[in-house]
Scaffold this motif. Structure first.
Motif, PDB file in Angstrom:
ATOM      1  N   GLU A 117      16.584  27.056  62.956  1.00 41.57           N
ATOM      2  CA  GLU A 117      17.247  26.749  61.815  1.00 41.57           C
ATOM      3  C   GLU A 117      18.717  26.690  61.951  1.00 41.57           C
ATOM      4  OE1 GLU A 117      14.185  28.263  58.299  1.00 41.57           O
ATOM      5  OE2 GLU A 117      15.661  29.571  59.473  1.00 41.57           O
ATOM      6  N   GLU A 120      19.352  23.504  64.039  1.00 44.26           N
ATOM      7  CA  GLU A 120      19.147  22.451  63.280  1.00 44.26           C
ATOM      8  C   GLU A 120      20.395  22.035  62.273  1.00 44.26           C
ATOM      9  OE1 GLU A 120      16.271  20.812  59.407  1.00 44.26           O
ATOM     10  OE2 GLU A 120      15.685  22.560  60.521  1.00 44.26           O
ATOM     11  N   GLN A 121      20.899  23.211  61.666  1.00 49.63           N
ATOM     12  CA  GLN A 121      22.246  23.007  60.974  1.00 49.63           C
ATOM     13  C   GLN A 121      23.482  22.691  61.877  1.00 49.63           C
ATOM     14  OE1 GLN A 121      23.280  24.883  57.612  1.00 49.63           O
ATOM     15  NE2 GLN A 121      21.355  26.160  57.451  1.00 49.63           N
ATOM     16  N   LYS A 125      25.945  19.077  62.025  1.00 49.81           N
ATOM     17  CA  LYS A 125      27.593  18.892  62.187  1.00 49.81           C
ATOM     18  C   LYS A 125      27.974  18.348  63.348  1.00 49.81           C
ATOM     19  CE  LYS A 125      28.189  21.307  58.393  1.00 49.81           C
ATOM     20  NZ  LYS A 125      28.991  20.984  57.340  1.00 49.81           N
ATOM     21  N   LYS A 143      25.711  26.160  52.933  1.00 51.23           N
ATOM     22  CA  LYS A 143      26.041  25.380  53.757  1.00 51.23           C
ATOM     23  C   LYS A 143      26.745  25.894  54.929  1.00 51.23           C
ATOM     24  CE  LYS A 143      26.903  21.546  50.504  1.00 51.23           C
ATOM     25  NZ  LYS A 143      27.769  20.471  50.096  1.00 51.23           N
ATOM     26  N   LEU A 144      26.744  25.335  56.193  1.00 52.42           N
ATOM     27  CA  LEU A 144      27.206  25.789  57.214  1.00 52.42           C
ATOM     28  C   LEU A 144      28.751  25.321  57.734  1.00 52.42           C
ATOM     29  CD1 LEU A 144      26.450  27.989  59.697  1.00 52.42           C
ATOM     30  CD2 LEU A 144      25.797  25.966  61.032  1.00 52.42           C
TER      31      LEU A 144
END
Length: 286
Positions: A117, A120-121, A125, A143-144
């Motif tokens: 995960e 994925e984040q 970006k 949010k990352l």
């Protein structure tokens, strides 16, 4: 009164009240939800649904319940603006997941994220290598935020010493074939000017889906018929070509002048124009 009529009016009323409450609470309610705001939003939506369809209950009681659930987040927003401790209590803190290219597994478990995960984040970006990351922080809204290492950051104009200018927002002067007079006035232009520019490219206003004019008075059009090609504006290129031609003419005059004073004047003007061309190059070739 038939039940369906009651449901219709109750639904319209509940929807209007819910919309009003949402507008007052602000755009944050639909963009960056904290845990508290998430719960409030769900509850208001559920109450609006009950008010709309439960015709056996008093309508005023439903609106009163919605008002209470509106007043709670509205008051909390005000308190959170005033108190940092309350903000931390209700919204939490950002959690550092990656530091100097190293994944902090304990923080990852705290946020209940797996390595897949996280990757994925990061890919969301446009980051595919964890080693390229200086910091990656999980914000309170889920949010990352990612900061790449300096060596991995893309080059900017300032890094290579290129001068840039601030861009001005283009104005939509044609929408669905209709000429918009207010945006034209904002640019100091008239409908007559717009029609003349359209004639240059052989397009009628009613055939234009969207037309925009930038700060340099260049017209860009998107037609309903996507198969038709419209030439790109050449305003900037024309100005640059005219300036270069004028500079070349001044240099030619300086070479051919017999009077020393005239020769000096042409040379100085050519040098000044050369400096102006260099200054305007980021604008006219951007």
């Amino acid at each position: 009164m038939p039940d369906w009529v009651q449901i219709l009016f109750r639904s319209l009323g509940a929807l209007s009240v819910l919309f009003l409450f949402t507008r007052i609470l602000g755009k944050k309610q639909i963009s960056q939800l904290s845990f508290f705001e998430y719960v409030m939003g769900i509850t208001l939506g559920e109450l609006a649904g009950f008010v709309s369809t439960d015709i056996e209950k008093h309508y005023f009681y439903g609106i009163l319940a919605m008002s209470v659930w509106f007043f709670i987040p509205f008051s909390m927003e005000w308190l959170l603006l005033k108190s940092q401790k309350l903000r931390i209590w209700f919204e939490g803190r950002g959690t550092i997941l990656v530091k100097e290219g190293k994944v902090l597994e304990s923080n990852l478990k705290k946020e209940r994220l797996s390595a897949d995960e996280l990757m994925e984040q990061l890919r969301g970006k446009n980051v595919f290598n964890v080693a390229d990351v200086e910091f990656a922080v999980m914000e309170t809204n889920g949010k990352l935020s990612v900061l790449l290492k300096k060596s991995k950051l893309p080059l900017t104009a300032s890094d290579v010493g290129i001068k840039t200018v601030n861009e001005v927002e283009p104005q939509a002067v044609i929408i669905d074939g209709n000429i918009m007079t207010e945006p034209l006035s904002t640019l100091g232009l008239s409908p007559g000017w717009l029609k003349t520019e359209l004639q240059k490219v052989g397009v009628a206003p009613e055939n234009v889906f969207l037309g925009q004019v930038d700060a340099y008075q260049q017209l860009y059009v998107d037609l309903y018929d996507d198969k038709l090609k419209v030439p790109l504006p050449q305003g900037k290129a024309l100005v640059m070509a005219t300036l270069k031609k004028t500079q070349a003419d001044l240099e030619l005059f300086a070479l051919s002048a017999k009077n020393p004073d005239a020769k000096k004047m042409f040379e100085n003007n050519a040098q000044s124009l050369d400096k102006l061309i260099r200054d305007l190059k980021p604008v006219l070739q951007g």
